[in-house]
Scaffold this active site. Structure first.
Site, PDB file in Angstrom:
ATOM      1  NE  ARG A   7      -3.802  -1.837   2.589  1.00  0.00           N
ATOM      2  CZ  ARG A   7      -4.859  -1.639   3.367  1.00  0.00           C
ATOM      3  NH1 ARG A   7      -4.879  -0.636   4.208  1.00  0.00           N
ATOM      4  NH2 ARG A   7      -5.877  -2.444   3.312  1.00  0.00           N
ATOM      5  NE  ARG A  10       5.567   8.101  -5.487  1.00  0.00           N
ATOM      6  CZ  ARG A  10       6.883   8.151  -5.648  1.00  0.00           C
ATOM      7  NH1 ARG A  10       7.573   9.131  -5.118  1.00  0.00           N
ATOM      8  NH2 ARG A  10       7.525   7.219  -6.341  1.00  0.00           N
ATOM      9  CB  CYS A  27     -19.925   0.301  -6.461  1.00  0.00           C
ATOM     10  SG  CYS A  27     -19.968  -0.773  -5.028  1.00  0.00           S
ATOM     11  CB  ALA A 147     -16.812   2.754   5.573  1.00  0.00           C
ATOM     12  CG  HIS A 153     -17.394  -3.588   2.893  1.00  0.00           C
ATOM     13  ND1 HIS A 153     -17.723  -2.287   2.571  1.00  0.00           N
ATOM     14  CD2 HIS A 153     -16.145  -3.524   3.405  1.00  0.00           C
ATOM     15  CE1 HIS A 153     -16.716  -1.490   2.858  1.00  0.00           C
ATOM     16  NE2 HIS A 153     -15.737  -2.206   3.377  1.00  0.00           N
TER      17      HIS A 153
END
Ligand SMILES: [Zn+2]
Ligand SMILES: [Zn+2]
Ligand SMILES: [Zn+2]
Length: 320
Positions: A7, A10, A27, A147, A153
């Site tokens: 992940r 910068r 989505c 989220a 989810h």
């Protein structure tokens, strides 16, 4: 600490990230967009259909930006005075409904029960991996709770270690059991049902209560009345009652607090140890109403402006 170089970001990426909420057109969790996620691990399909095509009711996929990865070995090692290991584990996303605009609170009881069954099925599968010791299932609802996608989810993270918060709870429960030969959570359920002031609601199997010393205003715990240390081994009728309780508690919180963001966290026994007598699975629900700031970071203490008795009274009084 998990250092997630996948992940890698910068400085500017953080600024950009803050404003991003993905709408329906892009989505990745909507039916028809199955190709936007990694291939599914599992899905429930009442009406059939091939994997990774529409027709699912609940769909589980690997997180596209996983904090931990399944492949490889732990390779625990020392680095001077430090300890490190590889980020082995699993990071999955459980898409709770195909309906982009549905919230957990708006899902029907059977739909929520189906979601709980999906939690159980994933836990029972991952349990077989001897490298893993704990499975955390949680849900962030709303941007303030973390989220980044609005389509409802849950997330599952399987870890090669038992997290500190869980460890603390288990150690405390073990000390209580050593002194009294009773489960501390069974004692809490019994005492709070007798006292009544902190109870939000109860049914035959589950009680929802404001814990005696909540960290956050309107923090609510959902506990099975019957003792059991492992969520994934709970009998089916407890899932049905838990689904009803989740829905009712969320409705009351939505009504009383005007649809706050919240975190919902499942606490269950690690599978690497026997906690069958001392631990008691439960859900912790934390509406996001206050900010964690310097005092909390500096001390681990929390300032909660609402007493649990008041929070429970307000939630009980909500007219649905
Ligand atoms: Zn969607
Ligand atoms: Zn118990
Ligand atoms: Zn807990």
């Amino acid at each position: 600490m998990i250092i997630s170089t996948d992940r890698q970001k910068r400085p500017n990426d953080f600024v950009f990230e803050r404003a991003r909420i993905t709408g329906r057109e892009h989505c990745p969790f909507c039916p028809g967009h199955e190709a936007l996620t990694p291939p599914e691990i599992m899905s429930y399909r009442q009406n059939g259909g091939a994997p990774n095509t529409p027709g699912w009711d609940v769909r589980v996929v690997p997180n596209k930006f996983p904090a931990l990865q399944v492949e490889g070995t732990l390779d625990r090692e020392g680095e001077g005075m430090f300890d490190r290991m590889n980020g082995i584990g699993a990071h999955e996303v459980i898409i709770e409904t195909p309906d982009h605009d549905r919230t957990l609170a708006a899902m029907s009881e059977p739909e929520i029960e189906r979601l709980l069954s999906a939690y159980r099925d994933r836990m029972q599968d991952l349990k077989r991996d001897f490298r893993l010791r704990y499975i955390l299932i949680f849900k962030n609802h709303g941007a303030a709770a973390g989220a980044t996608l609005e389509h409802t989810h849950s997330q599952l993270i399987a870890l090669p270690v038992v997290p500190d918060f869980v460890r603390e709870e288990i150690d405390g429960a073990r000390r209580h059991f050593a002194a009294k030969e009773r489960c501390v959570f069974c004692d809490i359920v019994r005492e709070d049902l007798r006292d009544g002031r902190r109870v939000v609601l109860e049914n035959a199997e589950i009680v929802a209560l404001a814990p005696y010393a909540p960290r956050f205003p309107f923090e609510t715990w959902l506990l099975p009345k019957r003792h059991g240390s492992r969520f994934e081994e709970a009998p089916r009728h407890e899932y049905a009652s838990l689904a009803r309780t989740i829905k009712m508690v969320l409705h009351r919180i939505d009504r009383a607090l005007e649809h706050p963001s919240y975190n919902l966290i499942l606490h269950t026994s690690p599978f690497s140890e026997d906690t069958s007598e001392i631990y008691h699975w439960h859900l912790e629900l934390m509406p996001k109403l206050t900010k964690v700031a310097g005092f909390e970071w500096g001390t681990g203490f929390y300032i909660n402006p609402t007493s649990p008795e008041e929070a429970a009274r307000v939630l009980r009084a909500v007219k649905l």
